[in-house]
Design an enzyme around this catalytic site. Structure first.
Site, mmCIF file in Angstrom:
data_model
loop_
_atom_site.group_PDB
_atom_site.id
_atom_site.type_symbol
_atom_site.label_atom_id
_atom_site.label_comp_id
_atom_site.label_asym_id
_atom_site.label_seq_id
_atom_site.Cartn_x
_atom_site.Cartn_y
_atom_site.Cartn_z
ATOM 1 N N ILE A 324 0.821 -1.130 -0.073
ATOM 2 C CA ILE A 324 0.016 0.014 -0.075
ATOM 3 C C ILE A 324 0.943 1.059 -0.035
ATOM 4 C CG2 ILE A 324 -1.788 1.040 1.190
ATOM 5 C CD1 ILE A 324 -2.113 -1.601 2.919
ATOM 6 N N GLU A 325 0.493 2.227 -0.701
ATOM 7 C CA GLU A 325 1.442 3.406 -0.710
ATOM 8 C C GLU A 325 1.529 4.154 0.405
ATOM 9 O OE1 GLU A 325 -2.767 4.727 -2.482
ATOM 10 O OE2 GLU A 325 -1.414 2.882 -2.386
#
Length: 518
Positions: A324-325
């Protein structure tokens, strides 16, 4: 005034016209106690006014929490961020041009903090070329109020190659949220499920001569935090505020700190309930079919995160790495308002570091959302249906991943389906058209992707499209679906139809697990 102060005292430090930076990723790392106090102060005194608000990721719950506390007319004059889709109070003011809004790619926003902290003029990158961020298109200006103000990005040519230069600016004060703070101001993030960019924000504000305020769950004695645990040294922190329990969230999904999300414990993944068969799961299954063992994968919010549930149900979680960023790597990403965290993560790194990996092409496969798609393969997720929400990490991820699957229902609105014998039956279709002649805003450039020879698919519950040099090509349709009635009649353009048009795998439309193997 000492390092330990009250929330009201912290709110009083914000003066008219200041640039205020806030930490937060959806519900992770949100300084809720400080935002509540700032809102109360403004309602009581009508001060501070005309703030320049900066935050990197979306920081709201879609209702009243997070940045929504600051959605009061007169409080903010300008906002600079990657996304405010979960901030309806802010969004309303942006639409009415009460606030000038700039929406930049999320990786750019988080890297801008490092640039400001390092005394650099800004961020030079390829990210955003040919999209709305490009000054030849919209230059990150989300509304008329911003279009009447200064430019924030320039097109430059270096060594015969185009780049975008996003300008830095000074910051006056920041509110960040962490887990523990000692009496010297040293900060630990031991209970946080995402570490995002609190350190970079504190560094940027400190080096601008500003004020760094940290909300903590608990204040501990000096020397009681292990040096390996201290994520932000006290030399960067001016004040700490102990938040009330009701305003200290690990994320919006639950009030307590979950150890399986912070990395303090692991739980059996079979404790996660499989999703029932529905269009969301169908699309997630088709996305999962693109996976290969050893891949590093990013999943967007909404329908794309259904891929994580399919991966878990099919017993494939150990064969790939989901990321996930926010900086969370491994495990199973949380859905919905839990975006940014994961169950049983393998590592929790900082958001700007994750975007370095992403920008350099480190993602093997990304599954992202799509609000509008056109014949050129352009995708819009940032401005539609009268709403301006921003791109989040979409631009960084979609421009640089080796393969991208855009995931979403074929039409927009309420529809009814049935699934029987591996076939899809559309009982009542939705009215909204998502395959349009021209997208309202280019968040993903089909032209740029073709030049870079990216492998791009567009996945829906009834059809699969592929980006080709000639444009969008229909490659697969669901068993039980009529090509003319259910697909072509629901598009504003006629796609290229593959000479080898295939049926989607019937296993996708059955209740039982697919038996998927990588």
């Amino acid at each position: 005034m000492g390092k330990i102060i009250s929330a009201r005292e912290a709110a009083a430090l914000v003066k008219d016209g200041m640039t205020l930076a806030l930490s937060g990723f959806a519900g992770f790392g949100v300084p809720e106690e400080l935002l509540v106090a700032l809102r109360e102060r403004y309602l009581e005194t009508q001060s501070p006014r005309d703030l320049f608000l900066f935050h990197v990721a979306n920081m709201g719950d879609g209702k009243t929490r997070g940045a929504n506390h600051l959605g009061l007319e007169g409080l903010i004059r300008k906002i600079y961020c990657a996304h405010f889709g979960l901030e309806p109070a802010i969004n309303k003011l942006v639409i009415k041009n009460k606030i000038a809004a700039y929406t930049v790619p999320q990786g750019v926003a988080t890297h801008l903090l490092r640039a400001i902290g390092g005394g650099k003029p800004g961020v030079l990158t390829h990210v955003g070329l040919r999209t709305y961020a490009d000054p030849r298109l919209e230059g990150c200006k989300a509304n008329d109020a911003a279009r009447a103000m200064e430019d924030v990005v320039e097109l430059v040519n270096i060594g015969g190659r185009e780049h975008l230069f996003y300008k830095a600016f000074p910051m006056d004060i920041c509110f960040i949220k962490v887990s523990l703070g000692d009496t010297d101001g040293n900060l630990s993030m031991i209970h946080e499920a995402a570490h995002t960019d609190q350190y970079e924000m504190a560094m940027a504000v400190h080096n601008c001569g500003g004020i760094v305020v940290a909300q903590v769950e608990k204040i501990v004695e000096r020397g009681s935090l292990h040096p390996q645990e201290v994520r932000i040294p006290g030399v960067l922190v001016d004040h700490i505020v102990q938040g009330r329990p009701e305003n200290n969230f690990q994320c919006w999904l639950w009030p307590e700190n979950r150890p399986e999300c912070s990395g303090a414990a692991r739980i059996p993944l079979d404790a996660l309930t499989p999703e029932p068969l529905n269009p969301r799961k169908i699309i997630g299954r088709r996305g999962a079919m693109e996976l290969k063992a050893g891949m590093l994968v990013n999943l967007g919010i909404g329908i794309p995160d259904s891929v994580a549930g399919v991966v878990n149900e099919e017993g494939l979680a150990e064969q790939i790495t989901l990321s996930i960023e926010s900086g969370v790597t491994g495990g199973v990403p949380l859905p919905g308002l839990g975006i940014g965290g994961a169950v049983n993560p393998v590592a929790i790194v900082k958001q700007p570091d994750m975007f370095d990996l992403y920008d350099g092409g480190g993602i093997d496969l990304a599954c992202l959302g799509a609000a509008e798609i056109d014949a050129e393969g352009n995708v819009n997720v940032s401005k539609f249906a009268g709403r301006m929400v921003g791109p989040g990490g979409f631009v960084n991820i979609s421009q640089n991943a080796k393969q991208v699957c855009f995931c979403g229902t074929f039409t927009a609105g309420k529809a009814e389906y049935s699934f029987k014998n591996g076939r899809l039956r559309i009982l009542r279709d939705a009215e909204g058209i998502k395959f349009v002649e021209k997208v309202e805003q280019i968040t993903f450039s089909g032209e740029y992707a073709r030049e870079k020879q990216r492998h791009i698919l567009y996945l829906t519950e009834r059809a699969v499209f592929k980006l080709t040099p000639e444009g969008l090509m229909l490659a697969e349709i669901a068993p039980g679906v009529d090509l003319e009635t259910h697909i072509l009649a629901k598009m504003r353009f006629k796609p290229i139809i593959s000479k080898n048009l295939k049926l989607m795998d019937a296993r996708i439309f059955r209740d039982e697990p697919m038996g998927l193997r990588l």
